[in-house]
Design an enzyme around this catalytic site. Structure first.
Site: not given
Length: 484
Positions: A239, A332
């Protein structure tokens, strides 16, 4: 079913209640070795890739070794049992005690390194842990747990200090969260929200969308290598992997050229084609990330989208759009796809950084490649992120590395900005209760002058100035007043 796990965990924890700091540290080392040695790590990495279809084996091996060793480095000599701190001036003593049984939820993108690192972290405080794996990674997570239990066996510690739900489901995970003492949710947004809604104290993580500014004074070759390595590592399962870079116009060509030389392909005419493949309409009628691209190689993604690239390509580049809030590539991407922006002045670059982070991934992290302390200060003091990496690869640096001072972890709190209770890297300190023992000392009450003196003098000076100003106004106006 969950009640049985809880009973065994509590019994195991009770059995080590008498353990000293030295004894629990030995347990952590023994457990750590079983998920660190080369033979077991290769098995874990292979299982994770084969079961989930995400990432690649060499990078998972490297990630595993770095994370486990980093956590053990931080735990070495750290106090987590009994008296952990004493302040002689304030006559305060602090005693650490376990939080109890921890329910730890693990993600499909990191099914072995996450339980390995968090398992050791939780054990440090003499706690027990029950892992709830992602259903698509249950075998790999169980393998990691089995290795850790072997470490417990070798030092004579109760095996049920570490357990795993072998057939996980949403229902069982929900029940686990209700019955444990603390929840650690490392994963996607819905998982974290469920943890916070369980009624049990919980630590969660926020979504990532790491962005780096590439300033005009940076070491261009070094910055490009670090960004490329970070973005391509394990096909961007982390992440913390960079999702966008904002490059100063004076070095744009050199920086992008170096990314291409290292193994990137700039998607230009096919940008729309790539977007339509990467974000598809879900069951609710909204476009969301295509699960088929998550942690896949750049070559696989390009081929599936109908874009021809060579086998050597490790990262796909796309140009950033001005309508940041509407452009999917500003989010993202959980894949080796990197969005590239350009800027002229620092404030312009900063505003792009701010917009990207406010749009998605608020509270997580950002970074800058520069030697200009003024730039670093501005980002550190103004950005709503819990981490700012300077001249570092974001994926490696955020969770602690041997080249920085960040606490080693696989769980990154994102503060209230990201909907979390903490903005810290989650470590063993979050899994101990601390009792403060306070002894009486002769009162040291401050005087009113010490606390209020400066303020009251300022108020008095301001009042005197205000009165003089009002009197001046009266004197100015008085010649024009009518006399009755």
């Amino acid at each position: 079913m969950i009640l049985n796990y809880i009973k065994k965990a509590k019994a195991a924890q009770q059995a080590i209640d008498h353990y000293t700091q030295e004894e629990i540290d030995k347990v952590c080392i023994a457990v750590g070795w079983e998920v660190y040695n080369d033979e077991n790590i290769l098995k874990l990495a292979t299982s994770a890739v084969e079961e989930t279809g995400m990432g690649n084996i060499p990078d998972k091996v490297a990630k595993h070794k770095n994370k486990v060793l980093g956590v053990l480095k931080d735990l070495k000599d750290a106090k987590s049992v009994g008296l952990i701190e004493e302040d002689f001036d304030k006559k305060i003593k602090k005693y650490a005690k376990p939080v109890g049984v921890v329910g730890a939820l693990t993600p499909v993108t990191n099914p072995t390194a996450t339980p390995a690192s968090n398992g050791i972290t939780i054990l440090k405080g003499k706690n027990a842990v029950i892992f709830a794996p992602h259903p698509k990674a249950k075998l790999s997570t169980k393998m990691a747990v089995d290795f850790m239990r072997e470490g417990l066996r070798k030092v004579g510690a109760p095996l049920d200090l570490i357990q795993v739900i072998e057939e996980p489901s949403l229902e069982l995970t929900g029940e686990l969260m209700k019955q444990v003492n603390v929840v650690l949710a490392t994963g996607g947004g819905p998982m974290v929200k469920a943890a916070y809604s369980s009624g049990t104290p919980a630590y969660g993580v926020g979504p990532g969308n790491s962005v780096q500014i590439i300033a005009e004074d940076c070491d261009v070759l070094d910055a490009a290598k670090k960004v490329f390595t970070s973005k391509s590592f394990d096909h961007a399962t982390s992440c913390s992997s960079e999702n966008s870079v904002i490059v100063h116009e004076s070095i744009y060509d050199r920086f992008v050229g170096e990314l291409i030389r290292l193994g990137s392909y700039f998607v230009k005419n096919e940008r729309k084609v790539l977007e339509e493949y990467m974000w598809i309409q879900n069951a609710k009628g909204y476009r969301s990330i295509n699960p088929a691209i998550i942690a896949q190689s750049a070559k696989t993604i390009a081929d599936s989208a109908g874009i021809k690239v060579s086998e050597e390509i490790k990262v796909l580049l796309v140009e950033g759009a001005s309508d940041i809030e509407k452009d999917f590539f500003s989010q993202e991407k959980l894949s080796p796809v990197l969005t590239v922006f350009t800027y002229r002045e620092f404030e312009e670059g900063y505003k792009i950084l701010e917009r990207l982070t406010n749009n998605y991934g608020t509270g997580h992290s950002c970074g800058i490649h520069t030697f200009n302390q003024e730039y670093i200060e501005k980002i550190g003091s103004r950005m709503k992120t819990s981490r700012v990496m300077v001249n570092q690869a974001q994926a490696a640096g955020n969770g602690g590395a041997f080249f920085n001072g960040m606490p080693s972890t696989v769980s990154l709190g994102c503060g209230s900005w990201g909907g979390n209770i903490t903005s810290e890297n989650i470590t063993f300190k979050h899994f101990i209760n601390v009792t403060w023992v306070s002894e009486y000392f002769t009162p040291k009450r401050p005087s009113d002058e010490e606390i209020f003196g400066d303020y009251l003098r300022e108020v008095k000076a301001w009042s005197s100035t205000s009165i003089r100003q009002k009197q001046s106004l009266v004197n100015i106006r008085s010649p024009h007043q009518r006399v009755s």
